[in-house]
Design a protein around this motif. Structure first.
Motif, PDB file in Angstrom:
ATOM      1  N   PRO A  80      38.802 -26.330  29.840  1.00  0.00           N
ATOM      2  CA  PRO A  80      37.812 -27.162  29.148  1.00  0.00           C
ATOM      3  C   PRO A  80      37.110 -26.362  28.061  1.00  0.00           C
ATOM      4  CG  PRO A  80      37.602 -27.358  31.533  1.00  0.00           C
ATOM      5  CD  PRO A  80      38.552 -26.242  31.275  1.00  0.00           C
ATOM      6  N   ARG A  81      36.730 -27.065  26.991  1.00  0.00           N
ATOM      7  CA  ARG A  81      36.036 -26.391  25.900  1.00  0.00           C
ATOM      8  C   ARG A  81      34.645 -25.982  26.334  1.00  0.00           C
ATOM      9  NH1 ARG A  81      38.316 -27.213  20.938  1.00  0.00           N
ATOM     10  NH2 ARG A  81      36.343 -27.101  19.829  1.00  0.00           N
ATOM     11  N   ARG A  82      34.294 -24.721  26.001  1.00  0.00           N
ATOM     12  CA  ARG A  82      32.959 -24.226  26.304  1.00  0.00           C
ATOM     13  C   ARG A  82      32.283 -23.818  25.006  1.00  0.00           C
ATOM     14  NH1 ARG A  82      33.484 -19.467  30.307  1.00  0.00           N
ATOM     15  NH2 ARG A  82      31.220 -19.579  30.117  1.00  0.00           N
ATOM     16  N   HIS A  83      30.977 -23.765  25.049  1.00  0.00           N
ATOM     17  CA  HIS A  83      30.221 -23.428  23.853  1.00  0.00           C
ATOM     18  C   HIS A  83      30.049 -21.924  23.784  1.00  0.00           C
ATOM     19  CE1 HIS A  83      29.515 -27.656  23.544  1.00  0.00           C
ATOM     20  NE2 HIS A  83      28.971 -27.669  24.732  1.00  0.00           N
ATOM     21  N   SER A  84      30.408 -21.337  22.664  1.00  0.00           N
ATOM     22  CA  SER A  84      30.345 -19.898  22.491  1.00  0.00           C
ATOM     23  C   SER A  84      29.089 -19.503  21.742  1.00  0.00           C
ATOM     24  CB  SER A  84      31.571 -19.412  21.707  1.00  0.00           C
ATOM     25  OG  SER A  84      31.386 -18.111  21.229  1.00  0.00           O
ATOM     26  N   ALA A  85      28.676 -18.242  21.896  1.00  0.00           N
ATOM     27  CA  ALA A  85      27.504 -17.751  21.178  1.00  0.00           C
ATOM     28  C   ALA A  85      27.747 -17.681  19.684  1.00  0.00           C
ATOM     29  CB  ALA A  85      27.116 -16.363  21.698  1.00  0.00           C
ATOM     30  N   PRO A 120      17.365  -9.782  25.825  1.00  0.00           N
ATOM     31  CA  PRO A 120      18.797  -9.684  26.142  1.00  0.00           C
ATOM     32  C   PRO A 120      19.109  -8.795  27.336  1.00  0.00           C
ATOM     33  CG  PRO A 120      18.258  -8.494  24.125  1.00  0.00           C
ATOM     34  CD  PRO A 120      17.048  -9.277  24.478  1.00  0.00           C
ATOM     35  N   THR A 121      18.234  -7.819  27.628  1.00  0.00           N
ATOM     36  CA  THR A 121      18.509  -6.936  28.769  1.00  0.00           C
ATOM     37  C   THR A 121      18.487  -7.679  30.089  1.00  0.00           C
ATOM     38  OG1 THR A 121      16.154  -6.357  28.829  1.00  0.00           O
ATOM     39  CG2 THR A 121      17.625  -4.888  27.603  1.00  0.00           C
ATOM     40  N   GLU A 122      17.857  -8.847  30.123  1.00  0.00           N
ATOM     41  CA  GLU A 122      17.775  -9.628  31.358  1.00  0.00           C
ATOM     42  C   GLU A 122      18.898 -10.655  31.462  1.00  0.00           C
ATOM     43  OE1 GLU A 122      15.422  -8.739  33.467  1.00  0.00           O
ATOM     44  OE2 GLU A 122      14.647  -7.308  32.004  1.00  0.00           O
ATOM     45  N   ALA A 123      19.810 -10.691  30.485  1.00  0.00           N
ATOM     46  CA  ALA A 123      20.787 -11.782  30.425  1.00  0.00           C
ATOM     47  C   ALA A 123      22.224 -11.298  30.548  1.00  0.00           C
ATOM     48  CB  ALA A 123      20.615 -12.544  29.114  1.00  0.00           C
ATOM     49  N   GLY A 143       7.261 -33.955  20.393  1.00  0.00           N
ATOM     50  CA  GLY A 143       8.518 -33.924  21.128  1.00  0.00           C
ATOM     51  C   GLY A 143       9.743 -34.004  20.254  1.00  0.00           C
ATOM     52  N   GLY A 144      10.881 -33.978  20.931  1.00  0.00           N
ATOM     53  CA  GLY A 144      12.161 -34.030  20.255  1.00  0.00           C
ATOM     54  C   GLY A 144      13.234 -33.423  21.129  1.00  0.00           C
ATOM     55  N   ALA A 145      14.432 -33.350  20.613  1.00  0.00           N
ATOM     56  CA  ALA A 145      15.560 -32.806  21.361  1.00  0.00           C
ATOM     57  C   ALA A 145      15.944 -31.451  20.776  1.00  0.00           C
ATOM     58  CB  ALA A 145      16.747 -33.763  21.313  1.00  0.00           C
ATOM     59  N   TRP A 146      16.144 -30.460  21.648  1.00  0.00           N
ATOM     60  CA  TRP A 146      16.536 -29.116  21.240  1.00  0.00           C
ATOM     61  C   TRP A 146      17.631 -28.614  22.178  1.00  0.00           C
ATOM     62  CZ3 TRP A 146      14.157 -26.445  17.139  1.00  0.00           C
ATOM     63  CH2 TRP A 146      13.023 -27.061  16.604  1.00  0.00           C
ATOM     64  N   VAL A 147      18.527 -27.827  21.630  1.00  0.00           N
ATOM     65  CA  VAL A 147      19.604 -27.232  22.414  1.00  0.00           C
ATOM     66  C   VAL A 147      19.472 -25.718  22.352  1.00  0.00           C
ATOM     67  CG1 VAL A 147      22.094 -27.029  22.725  1.00  0.00           C
ATOM     68  CG2 VAL A 147      21.126 -29.160  21.864  1.00  0.00           C
ATOM     69  N   MET A 148      19.579 -25.098  23.506  1.00  0.00           N
ATOM     70  CA  MET A 148      19.540 -23.637  23.590  1.00  0.00           C
ATOM     71  C   MET A 148      20.841 -23.129  24.186  1.00  0.00           C
ATOM     72  SD  MET A 148      17.070 -21.199  25.902  1.00  0.00           S
ATOM     73  CE  MET A 148      15.603 -21.648  24.995  1.00  0.00           C
ATOM     74  N   ARG A 149      21.433 -22.127  23.566  1.00  0.00           N
ATOM     75  CA  ARG A 149      22.649 -21.499  24.078  1.00  0.00           C
ATOM     76  C   ARG A 149      22.373 -20.035  24.335  1.00  0.00           C
ATOM     77  NH1 ARG A 149      26.971 -21.413  27.216  1.00  0.00           N
ATOM     78  NH2 ARG A 149      28.502 -19.883  26.530  1.00  0.00           N
ATOM     79  N   ILE A 150      22.648 -19.577  25.561  1.00  0.00           N
ATOM     80  CA  ILE A 150      22.528 -18.165  25.937  1.00  0.00           C
ATOM     81  C   ILE A 150      23.906 -17.663  26.322  1.00  0.00           C
ATOM     82  CG2 ILE A 150      21.584 -16.565  27.646  1.00  0.00           C
ATOM     83  CD1 ILE A 150      19.074 -18.314  27.702  1.00  0.00           C
ATOM     84  N   ALA A 151      24.370 -16.635  25.628  1.00  0.00           N
ATOM     85  CA  ALA A 151      25.676 -16.038  25.917  1.00  0.00           C
ATOM     86  C   ALA A 151      25.765 -14.710  25.183  1.00  0.00           C
ATOM     87  CB  ALA A 151      26.818 -16.960  25.481  1.00  0.00           C
ATOM     88  N   ASP A 152      26.535 -13.780  25.742  1.00  0.00           N
ATOM     89  CA  ASP A 152      26.741 -12.476  25.109  1.00  0.00           C
ATOM     90  C   ASP A 152      25.418 -11.785  24.819  1.00  0.00           C
ATOM     91  OD1 ASP A 152      29.470 -13.050  25.121  1.00  0.00           O
ATOM     92  OD2 ASP A 152      29.359 -14.007  23.155  1.00  0.00           O
ATOM     93  N   GLN A 153      24.437 -11.981  25.717  1.00  0.00           N
ATOM     94  CA  GLN A 153      23.099 -11.403  25.580  1.00  0.00           C
ATOM     95  C   GLN A 153      22.425 -11.824  24.273  1.00  0.00           C
ATOM     96  OE1 GLN A 153      24.582  -7.225  27.045  1.00  0.00           O
ATOM     97  NE2 GLN A 153      22.397  -7.336  27.499  1.00  0.00           N
ATOM     98  N   ARG A 154      22.685 -13.052  23.868  1.00  0.00           N
ATOM     99  CA  ARG A 154      22.041 -13.631  22.703  1.00  0.00           C
ATOM    100  C   ARG A 154      21.508 -15.016  23.054  1.00  0.00           C
ATOM    101  NH1 ARG A 154      25.398 -12.557  17.111  1.00  0.00           N
ATOM    102  NH2 ARG A 154      25.239 -10.292  17.082  1.00  0.00           N
ATOM    103  N   CYS A 155      20.510 -15.419  22.309  1.00  0.00           N
ATOM    104  CA  CYS A 155      19.939 -16.753  22.484  1.00  0.00           C
ATOM    105  C   CYS A 155      19.894 -17.435  21.131  1.00  0.00           C
ATOM    106  CB  CYS A 155      18.522 -16.647  23.061  1.00  0.00           C
ATOM    107  SG  CYS A 155      17.630 -18.223  23.118  1.00  0.00           S
TER     108      CYS A 155
END
Length: 531
Positions: A21-26, A419-422, A438-450
């Motif tokens: 399945p497709r995953r979201h990359s950093a 990033p040291t905690e991720a 308000g509103g809609a926001w998306v957050m992606r955490i991967a490879d020690q990045r946000c």
């Protein structure tokens, strides 16, 4: 880096019907502050702005400003020759230059008749900036600012003689901290103007790099209603290819070789005697007992703040400036002997001296406490009373640097991220913020990045529905996330346990009860036994 139109990559793009399945990359989304270096062309051939999102700005209600543009009676070359009599370097760009497209309305708010931006460069004394005695570097910084103010005054007088008008915005402090704290506190980014005017580039360290002056320069800009038939252009020059000396010399590890930059790591250390230290002092006086206050504050730290308030701020680090070889980049990269001499005589002495003799201000996280062996209820390694000048560490809390509105909070989340905690974490969070702000926001955490962007995404690992002002209150330390969950104001979907990671990834005030101290001692004993 090429990105697909829909903003989604697969971590495994190999062909075949049985692909996972497709995953979201950093790498899917741009950072709020893209990696620096050679300006990347955009559709109109200009320069990509240095910020991915336009900062919030209230446009004037009356847009019917009269046009007072004035055609310059002399050519651009002649104008630059005149200004060159008092400026170390000068360049001019149009108000319509794409490098400042996201700031155009702000610039026109300052001066509605702006047509051109005159960028002035002041060269700093390299020897002073490289001195191991930091007050020499600080003095040179302020003296160069004073020279720039005088350059700007003379430039405005010249513009007046040519029939135009002009003004400067701000250089250094003071800026708009009272109006837009904590957010973008300046109306015009001098580095972007300088880059567009062909002076050089913004380097990995986020310092501006000039071909002749390297990192040893400061910038100011005169906004004017003079118009020129032609303007300066960006240059094809990038010394930030393989050096990474700023990465090696940074005492806070804020500068990374991949181009990312930890703003708060640099800010909380270098500017310790400025806003972050003052906020800490005021809040500690209000919240701490006298005993706790004495544990947190040494006499020299209080004296440094007195000096900053009474005279001028003493910045605690210039390593990224002092170790940058941009002005000799060709010889540095081509001549091994030049490179070896630079490393031995500049990099090593500065890195060692400023790291050993200067106390380190480190953001308070579980990893930082474990690394420096600082238990709950304590905020620093023991102060050296022997006078040996051994390196010490003081933990500082990000809770004291709080944004004022929901939009700013969400855009600044990548800077609060630790990033040291991720390590090993990779997940996507969909925030649905209800109510005012308000509103809609998306957050992606991967490879020690946000990475954070407005909008929605399908198949998020964690879904958080929360009133916008409640999330802001939790960020500011004025409300409890646990109480919000118990009262049903916070509703979670997907992998709910991921929500428990947020206090580590975006650290708040560390708990300091006796139970937490006991748990820390047990955990430390287990770590030592495993070794």
């Amino acid at each position: 880096m090429a990105r697909p139109l829909n903003g989604v990559h697969s971590l495994d793009d190999s062909p075949g019907a049985a692909s996972p399945p497709r995953r979201h990359s950093a790498t899917d989304w741009p950072f709020p502050f893209p990696p620096p270096g050679k300006p990347q062309p955009v559709a109109d051939g200009g320069i990509r702005p240095g910020t991915a999102y336009r900062w919030p700005f209230r446009e004037p209600e009356d847009r019917a400003d009269p046009s007072r543009g004035v055609t310059s009676p002399i050519t651009l070359a002649a104008f630059k020759r005149e200004v060159g009599a008092w400026a170390d370097d000068v360049g001019v760009i149009s108000i319509d230059h794409p490098a400042i497209a996201h700031e155009r309305d702000e610039i026109r708010y300052v001066y509605p008749h702006a047509r051109s931006l005159v960028c002035l460069i002041g060269e700093e004394n390299k020897a002073a900036m490289q001195s191991r005695y930091l007050p020499s570097a600080n003095t040179e910084l302020y003296r160069c600012e004073e020279r720039l103010w005088e350059m700007g005054r003379q430039t405005v007088k010249l513009i007046n003689r040519l029939g135009g008008e002009g003004l400067t915005t701000t250089i250094g402090w003071p800026q708009e901290v009272g109006q837009r704290w904590a957010d973008k506190i300046w109306p015009l980014s001098h580095k972007l103007v300088a880059q567009g005017a062909g002076f050089g580039i913004i380097g990995t360290s986020r310092n501006f790099l000039h071909p002749r002056f390297g990192a040893y320069c400061l910038i100011d800009t005169v906004v004017t209603n003079l118009e020129f038939p032609e303007y300066d252009r960006a240059i094809d020059w990038n010394p930030c290819l393989q050096c990474n000396l700023c990465v090696a010399s940074c005492p806070t590890e804020a500068i990374h070789a991949d181009g990312s930059f930890d703003f708060f790591a640099c800010y909380n250390h270098t500017y310790r005697d400025s806003i972050p230290g003052f906020l800490d002092l005021v809040w500690d006086l209000a919240e701490r007992s006298p005993r706790a206050f004495r544990k947190r504050w040494a006499d020299n730290e209080i004296a440094a703040l007195w000096q900053a308030l009474s005279f001028k701020v003493e910045y605690r680090c210039f390593n990224c400036v002092a170790t940058c070889p941009a002005e000799i980049e060709r010889a540095f990269h081509d001549d091994r002997q030049v490179r070896r001499q630079y490393l031995d005589e500049t990099l090593k002495p500065l890195t060692y001296t400023r790291a050993v003799e200067d106390a380190q201000f480190v953001i308070d996280t579980p990893s930082a406490r474990a690394k420096h062996d600082i238990p709950p209820g304590e905020w620093r390694t023991p102060i050296d009373r022997t006078g040996a000048n051994e390196r010490g560490v003081r933990l500082v809390s990000l809770r004291r640097i709080r944004t004022q509105n929901v939009d700013a909070m969400m855009r600044w989340m990548p800077q609060y991220f630790r990033p040291t905690e991720a390590r090993g974490l990779a997940f996507t969070t969909q925030f649905t913020l209800d109510g005012p702000g308000g509103g809609a926001w998306v957050m992606r955490i991967a490879d020690q990045r946000c990475e954070v962007r407005p909008g929605t995404i399908a198949g998020a690992d964690l879904v958080v529905r929360i009133p916008a002002l409640l999330l802001l209150a939790i960020h500011r330390g004025d409300a409890s996330a646990l109480w919000g969950m118990l009262t049903g104001r916070i509703r979670l979907g997907g992998r709910r346990r991921l929500f428990l990671l947020f206090p580590r990834l975006f650290p708040t005030e560390a708990p300091s009860s006796r139970l937490h101290a006991l748990a820390y001692r047990l955990h430390r004993a287990l770590r030592r036994r495993r070794r």
